[in-house]
Design an enzyme around this catalytic site. Structure first.
Site, PDB file in Angstrom:
ATOM      1  N   GLY A 140      34.273  33.734  37.905  1.00 31.19           N
ATOM      2  CA  GLY A 140      34.967  34.140  39.043  1.00 31.19           C
ATOM      3  C   GLY A 140      34.531  33.616  40.548  1.00 31.19           C
ATOM      4  N   SER A 141      34.674  34.501  41.477  1.00 30.89           N
ATOM      5  CA  SER A 141      34.291  33.969  42.807  1.00 30.89           C
ATOM      6  C   SER A 141      32.829  33.820  42.841  1.00 30.89           C
ATOM      7  CB  SER A 141      34.845  34.841  43.775  1.00 30.89           C
ATOM      8  OG  SER A 141      33.925  36.069  43.889  1.00 30.89           O
TER       9      SER A 141
ATOM     10  N   GLY B 239      29.758  36.334  41.747  1.00 27.02           N
ATOM     11  CA  GLY B 239      28.636  35.815  40.910  1.00 27.02           C
ATOM     12  C   GLY B 239      27.428  36.175  41.460  1.00 27.02           C
TER      13      GLY B 239
ATOM     14  N   GLU C 268      36.420  27.485  49.393  1.00 28.36           N
ATOM     15  CA  GLU C 268      37.391  27.434  48.343  1.00 28.36           C
ATOM     16  C   GLU C 268      38.753  28.271  48.689  1.00 28.36           C
ATOM     17  OE1 GLU C 268      36.505  29.540  44.652  1.00 28.36           O
ATOM     18  OE2 GLU C 268      37.188  27.916  43.791  1.00 28.36           O
TER      19      GLU C 268
ATOM     20  N   CYS D  15      39.438  26.777  39.214  1.00 26.64           N
ATOM     21  CA  CYS D  15      38.348  26.596  39.862  1.00 26.64           C
ATOM     22  C   CYS D  15      38.151  25.057  39.777  1.00 26.64           C
ATOM     23  CB  CYS D  15      37.313  26.922  38.853  1.00 26.64           C
ATOM     24  SG  CYS D  15      37.495  28.377  38.017  1.00 26.64           S
TER      25      CYS D  15
ATOM     26  N   LYS E  84      35.439  42.699  29.826  1.00 22.82           N
ATOM     27  CA  LYS E  84      35.987  43.576  31.214  1.00 22.82           C
ATOM     28  C   LYS E  84      36.886  42.469  31.693  1.00 22.82           C
ATOM     29  CE  LYS E  84      36.131  44.117  35.160  1.00 22.82           C
ATOM     30  NZ  LYS E  84      37.310  43.907  35.985  1.00 22.82           N
TER      31      LYS E  84
ATOM     32  N   GLU F  79      29.931  31.274  36.178  1.00 21.57           N
ATOM     33  CA  GLU F  79      31.047  30.025  36.503  1.00 21.57           C
ATOM     34  C   GLU F  79      31.652  30.362  37.739  1.00 21.57           C
ATOM     35  OE1 GLU F  79      31.396  26.907  36.147  1.00 21.57           O
ATOM     36  OE2 GLU F  79      30.524  27.368  34.164  1.00 21.57           O
TER      37      GLU F  79
END
Ligand code: UN1
Length: 517
Positions: free
Chosen positions: A250-251, A255, A406, A306, A197, A272
């Site tokens: 992703g974020s 996550g 971030e 990242c 996806k 991750e």
């Protein structure tokens, strides 16, 4: 202009249809080896972030029903795929790698058009996928387990790696080929089947990667791709009882949701997530080298990595000089469409991202002591898309929001320190732990930093970006959950250990009991 679909076309025709000016092809999901539209019949558009009036293609707006079909296809294919010898599985991966080499330039150009980073960087993205496919194809002839002695005389012990079954892969837009390849390649070589996806900002790059595998001869149903939103497709994957692992990049917020959603069915989860990476510059550093590293790591991919360096932790004795040198170097950056000559920084990925980054810049400007040195605005002269000037803040203190959260954009913050100890403390004083770097010529300082810093990647005299596929990629603290992409470590994620005991005594030998003379 006639609508083309991916279902009946070869890889080179798909590339041509996307590269033909004015043509807006409509693409489908890939389920069980067939190209099928979403059950809803709806589509969404893929837009060029440098010029949102440029529509690249239409993609199926899928939902739970499509995910169900894809998982079913994966389950069916698993029965035979798991039995194909790993070296044979690997041969398909070698062929896929060769196709990526053949079409690298077209794919890089399309990737720049759909996600914005400059073409030199999208070439690197495709190259990283090539590297990963070849690296994992090599694993087809290794996939090592252990052989180890038994405590009993006529008994043999070993381990093998079992695939998990159907795995779900949820991938981001910033490395739209490299990151899917980090997940697809080990999943394949270990004998899993999968549902991918991909991020809705970069469906084309993922589709091309899937096309490559189709053309390389991957059996039907082994790799399925379903396009659509995380809120429906991602959730459906996480909630499906037959998905054994969800691997997500992703974020940190998303996550956390993945982790929670997978808990009740005991799915394996590989996460991750975010980073707030830093470059430490000590007073003995080669400052020219440090500036090159800082500008590349902070503003490459418009800071949307990242691993981007969003903090520069600088020794007080070189602070003023380093700041001037960074500013000089930043003035040489050229913002614009990543396919145009001389452009070094592209747009950010979409309007929402642009607004979020500009909001962080406002937060920084409102901090008492922080000083906006250069940049800080949207740049409409660079094009009609989502362009933000590379931005530098100075006199930032470690607990300010722009030093803690971030931003995922072209913004970096200078923080002054007076010792290595203070530098490492500031580096570690965040919730994340992905990548850090130090510039120093002093080996003792460098080694002390490497010992004490809390990050999954640690660079000495090199910037925070530049991971290579045969090393583990991932982070500590809120960046991850202990798993790693790439490297040997990824094999642990995509396989389970099975311990096999062979007794050749023709009698009952009892472990722990019959091991005394
Ligand atoms: C990411 O930042 O999301 O080391 C991945 C790097 C790249 C991978 C980055 N090879 O920056």
């Amino acid at each position: 202009m006639a609508m083309a679909t991916a279902q009946s076309q070869s890889l080179s025709d798909v590339l041509k249809s996307v590269l033909t000016p004015g043509n807006v092809p409509t693409f489908n999901n890939y389920i069980g080896g067939e190209w099928v539209p979403a059950k809803s019949g709806e589509t969404f558009q893929n837009l060029n972030p440098a010029d949102p009036s440029d529509v690249i293609g239409n993609y199926p707006q899928s939902s739970e029903a499509d995910i169900k079909d894809a998982v079913e296809a994966g389950k069916k294919a698993f029965a035979t795929w798991r039995l194909m010898p790993a070296p044979r599985r690997a041969e398909i991966m070698y062929r896929a790698g060769q196709l990526l080499i053949q079409y690298k330039e077209e794919m890089s150009q399309i990737m720049t058009r759909e996600m914005g980073k400059v073409v030199a960087e999208t070439r690197g993205d495709v190259q990283e996928a090539i590297d990963m496919l070849f690296y994992m194809a090599g694993e087809g002839r290794r996939l090592w387990g252990q052989t180890t002695p038994s405590e009993l005389a006529q008994k043999f012990c070993m381990t093998v790696r079992d695939p998990l079954g159907v795995v779900g892969l949820i991938t981001p837009w910033n490395f739209p080929m490299a990151i899917p390849s980090w997940k697809i390649a080990p999943a394949l070589v270990c004998g899993n089947t999968m549902v991918l996806k991909p991020a809705s900002d970069t469906p084309m790059s993922s589709l091309l990667l899937v096309k490559v595998f189709e053309e390389a001869g991957l059996p039907k149903g082994v790799l399925n791709v379903v396009f659509g939103p995380g809120s429906t497709c991602g959730e459906a994957l996480m909630g499906h009882k037959d998905i054994k692992l969800v691997s997500f990049t992703g974020s940190t917020d998303t996550g956390r949701r993945v982790n929670e959603a997978c808990a009740s069915t005991f799915k394996h989860v590989s996460l991750e997530m975010g980073g707030k990476n830093c470059i430490i510059v000590m007073d003995d550093a080669n400052l020219e080298l440090a500036v090159d590293g800082i500008v590349w790591a902070a503003f490459g991919t418009s800071g949307q990595r990242c691993t981007a360096a969003s903090r520069v932790i600088v020794h007080k004795d070189v602070h003023a000089k380093l700041r001037d040198m960074i500013v000089e170097k930043m003035k040489t950056l050229k913002l614009g469409y990543g396919l145009n000559d001389g452009v070094t920084v592209g747009p950010v990925v979409n309007e929402k991202a642009m607004k979020g980054i500009l909001n962080y810049i406002e937060i920084g400007k409102n901090e008492d002591k922080a000083e906006l040195v250069i940049g800080g605005k949207r740049d409409e002269s660079a094009g009609p898309g989502w362009f933000i000037e590379p931005t530098l803040f100075d006199n930032v203190t470690p607990n300010m929001r722009i030093a803690q959260e971030e931003i995922f954009g072209p913004v970096t913050a200078m923080i002054e320190i007076s010792s290595l100890k203070e530098a490492v403390d500031v580096a570690n004083n965040i919730d994340f732990g992905l990548s850090t770097a130090i510039y120093t010529k002093n080996i003792n300082q460098a080694m002390t930093y490497a010992r004490d810093v809390q990050s999954g990647l640690a660079y000495i005299n090199a910037p925070t970006i530049g991971a290579e596929v045969h090393l583990p990629f991932g982070g500590m603290k809120n960046t991850g959950n202990g798993h790693r992409d790439a490297g040997q470590a990824c094999l642990e994620t995509y396989s389970e250990a099975k311990a096999i005991f062979i007794d050749y005594s023709d009698s009952l030998q009892r472990a722990q009991i019959d091991n005394e003379d």
